[in-house]
Design an enzyme around this catalytic site. Structure first.
Site, PDB file in Angstrom:
ATOM      1  N   SER A 129     -14.089  31.722  -0.934  1.00  0.00           N
ATOM      2  CA  SER A 129     -14.056  30.605   0.048  1.00  0.00           C
ATOM      3  C   SER A 129     -12.689  29.993   0.312  1.00  0.00           C
ATOM      4  O   SER A 129     -12.590  29.069   1.122  1.00  0.00           O
ATOM      5  CB  SER A 129     -15.040  29.475  -0.332  1.00  0.00           C
ATOM      6  OG  SER A 129     -16.372  29.872  -0.085  1.00  0.00           O
ATOM      7  N   VAL A 180     -10.486  39.567   1.923  1.00  0.00           N
ATOM      8  CA  VAL A 180     -11.007  40.400   0.832  1.00  0.00           C
ATOM      9  C   VAL A 180     -12.048  41.394   1.366  1.00  0.00           C
ATOM     10  O   VAL A 180     -12.047  42.581   1.002  1.00  0.00           O
ATOM     11  CB  VAL A 180     -11.660  39.505  -0.243  1.00  0.00           C
ATOM     12  CG1 VAL A 180     -12.399  40.321  -1.275  1.00  0.00           C
ATOM     13  CG2 VAL A 180     -10.603  38.624  -0.901  1.00  0.00           C
ATOM     14  N   ASP A 181     -12.931  40.890   2.198  1.00  0.00           N
ATOM     15  CA  ASP A 181     -14.036  41.706   2.721  1.00  0.00           C
ATOM     16  C   ASP A 181     -13.492  42.946   3.465  1.00  0.00           C
ATOM     17  O   ASP A 181     -13.954  44.082   3.244  1.00  0.00           O
ATOM     18  CB  ASP A 181     -14.852  40.817   3.672  1.00  0.00           C
ATOM     19  CG  ASP A 181     -16.273  41.267   3.876  1.00  0.00           C
ATOM     20  OD1 ASP A 181     -16.694  42.235   3.218  1.00  0.00           O
ATOM     21  OD2 ASP A 181     -16.967  40.646   4.708  1.00  0.00           O
TER      22      ASP A 181
HETATM   23  N1  AR6 Z   1      -7.262  40.582  -2.878  1.00  0.00           N
HETATM   24  C1  AR6 Z   1      -7.353  39.358  -3.454  1.00  0.00           C
HETATM   25  N2  AR6 Z   1      -7.396  38.213  -2.750  1.00  0.00           N
HETATM   26  C2  AR6 Z   1      -7.313  38.315  -1.402  1.00  0.00           C
HETATM   27  C3  AR6 Z   1      -7.210  39.552  -0.726  1.00  0.00           C
HETATM   28  C4  AR6 Z   1      -7.173  40.722  -1.526  1.00  0.00           C
HETATM   29  N3  AR6 Z   1      -7.092  41.930  -0.989  1.00  0.00           N
HETATM   30  N4  AR6 Z   1      -7.166  39.307   0.616  1.00  0.00           N
HETATM   31  C5  AR6 Z   1      -7.243  37.963   0.764  1.00  0.00           C
HETATM   32  N5  AR6 Z   1      -7.316  37.368  -0.446  1.00  0.00           N
HETATM   33  P1  AR6 Z   1     -11.158  35.410   2.336  1.00  0.00           P
HETATM   34  P2  AR6 Z   1     -13.434  33.539   2.221  1.00  0.00           P
HETATM   35  C6  AR6 Z   1      -7.444  35.935  -0.779  1.00  0.00           C
HETATM   36  O1  AR6 Z   1     -10.805  34.956   3.707  1.00  0.00           O
HETATM   37  O2  AR6 Z   1     -12.536  32.371   2.370  1.00  0.00           O
HETATM   38  C7  AR6 Z   1     -14.159  37.366   5.722  1.00  0.00           C
HETATM   39  O3  AR6 Z   1     -13.895  37.624   7.066  1.00  0.00           O
HETATM   40  C8  AR6 Z   1      -7.165  34.945   0.318  1.00  0.00           C
HETATM   41  O4  AR6 Z   1      -5.777  34.627   0.347  1.00  0.00           O
HETATM   42  O5  AR6 Z   1     -11.125  36.849   2.035  1.00  0.00           O
HETATM   43  O6  AR6 Z   1     -14.533  33.504   1.202  1.00  0.00           O
HETATM   44  C9  AR6 Z   1     -15.622  37.517   5.345  1.00  0.00           C
HETATM   45  O7  AR6 Z   1     -16.281  38.488   6.144  1.00  0.00           O
HETATM   46  C10 AR6 Z   1      -8.001  33.749  -0.115  1.00  0.00           C
HETATM   47  O8  AR6 Z   1      -7.301  32.953  -1.057  1.00  0.00           O
HETATM   48  O9  AR6 Z   1     -12.640  34.921   1.908  1.00  0.00           O
HETATM   49  C11 AR6 Z   1     -16.174  36.147   5.596  1.00  0.00           C
HETATM   50  O10 AR6 Z   1     -16.546  35.957   6.959  1.00  0.00           O
HETATM   51  C12 AR6 Z   1      -9.198  34.374  -0.840  1.00  0.00           C
HETATM   52  O11 AR6 Z   1      -8.814  35.716  -1.124  1.00  0.00           O
HETATM   53  C13 AR6 Z   1     -15.024  35.230   5.277  1.00  0.00           C
HETATM   54  O12 AR6 Z   1     -13.834  35.999   5.450  1.00  0.00           O
HETATM   55  C14 AR6 Z   1     -10.486  34.409  -0.031  1.00  0.00           C
HETATM   56  O13 AR6 Z   1     -10.179  34.641   1.326  1.00  0.00           O
HETATM   57  C15 AR6 Z   1     -15.048  34.775   3.833  1.00  0.00           C
HETATM   58  O14 AR6 Z   1     -14.049  33.812   3.658  1.00  0.00           O
END
Ligand code: AR6
Length: 192
Positions: free
Chosen positions: A136, A45-46
């Site tokens: 998360s 997401v980030d």
């Molecule tokens: N839109 C909606 N959901 C998404 C998207 C999107 N574009 N991309 C991924 N997801 P994560 P975290 C889902 O890893 O676990 C980063 O590097 C994904 O499938 O984005 O909180 C940050 O800088 C998952 O179910 O966030 C931090 O270091 C959910 O969103 C770390 O990752 C969250 O995945 C944060 O990890």
């Protein structure tokens, strides 16, 4: 709309929606980012939010105060910036916990705090609509069914106690994630 990709139910003073999709394609008063403590950008997401918002977002994050280790936002807390090229007024950078089973209780508390703090930040800015990813559940490995339970409890309780926001939309990236949130939402409404 297809119930495999969209669910909407009234909760308290507002409404919770679940959408299968990408947070950066949403328009809302506030979009929540699944950030890290440095607010330095990353994957998931980030990465998507920083790419879509443009350079101004990174610049504004870098201007927020950091501690001696470079942390701008402790786990469970939220920092607010403008949203650059996203169709939103604010990005609410929420830092969820990295999940380790040995520290599950702490991670659960911190995940709840991240949702509560994001909702409070949105309400303080008179946001009527807020978009959340499943904090998360990606790189930070939080088990999805429990993450859905914590996320939906936090939002349902907030909507019961506050007039704003009116709409909280979870945007869930993959069908199994959407399905887990839908199962939990329907369990909460007594339909599941
Ligand atoms: N839109 C909606 N959901 C998404 C998207 C999107 N574009 N991309 C991924 N997801 P994560 P975290 C889902 O890893 O676990 C980063 O590097 C994904 O499938 O984005 O909180 C940050 O800088 C998952 O179910 O966030 C931090 O270091 C959910 O969103 C770390 O990752 C969250 O995945 C944060 O990890």
């Amino acid at each position: 709309m297809d119930t495999d990709t969209f669910v909407s139910r009234p909760f308290g003073h507002g409404r919770i929606e679940l959408v299968l999709g990408n947070v950066v394609e949403q328009s809302a008063d506030a979009i929540v980012n699944a950030a890290n403590t440095r607010l330095s950008g990353g994957g998931g997401v980030d990465g998507a939010i920083h790419r879509a918002a443009g350079k101004a977002l990174r610049t504004e994050c870098a201007q927020l105060p950091a501690d001696e280790k470079g942390r701008r936002c402790p786990t469970g807390e939220v920092r607010v910036t403008a949203a650059g090229n996203l169709a939103a007024r604010f990005v609410l950078h929420a830092v969820g916990p990295f999940y380790h089973p040995l520290y599950a209780d702490k991670a659960e508390r911190q995940l709840r705090e991240a949702y509560d703090n994001a909702l409070t930040a949105a309400a303080e800015r008179d946001c009527r609509s807020v978009v959340f990813p499943a904090l998360s559940t990606g790189a930070y490995r939080f088990p999805v069914p429990r993450a859905a339970e914590i996320a939906l409890a936090a939002v349902a309780e907030f909507l019961a106690a506050h007039e704003a926001p009116e709409l909280v939309r979870f945007v869930l990236f993959e069908p199994p994630l959407f399905e887990a949130f839908r199962a939990e939402l329907l369990r909460r409404t007594g339909e599941g």
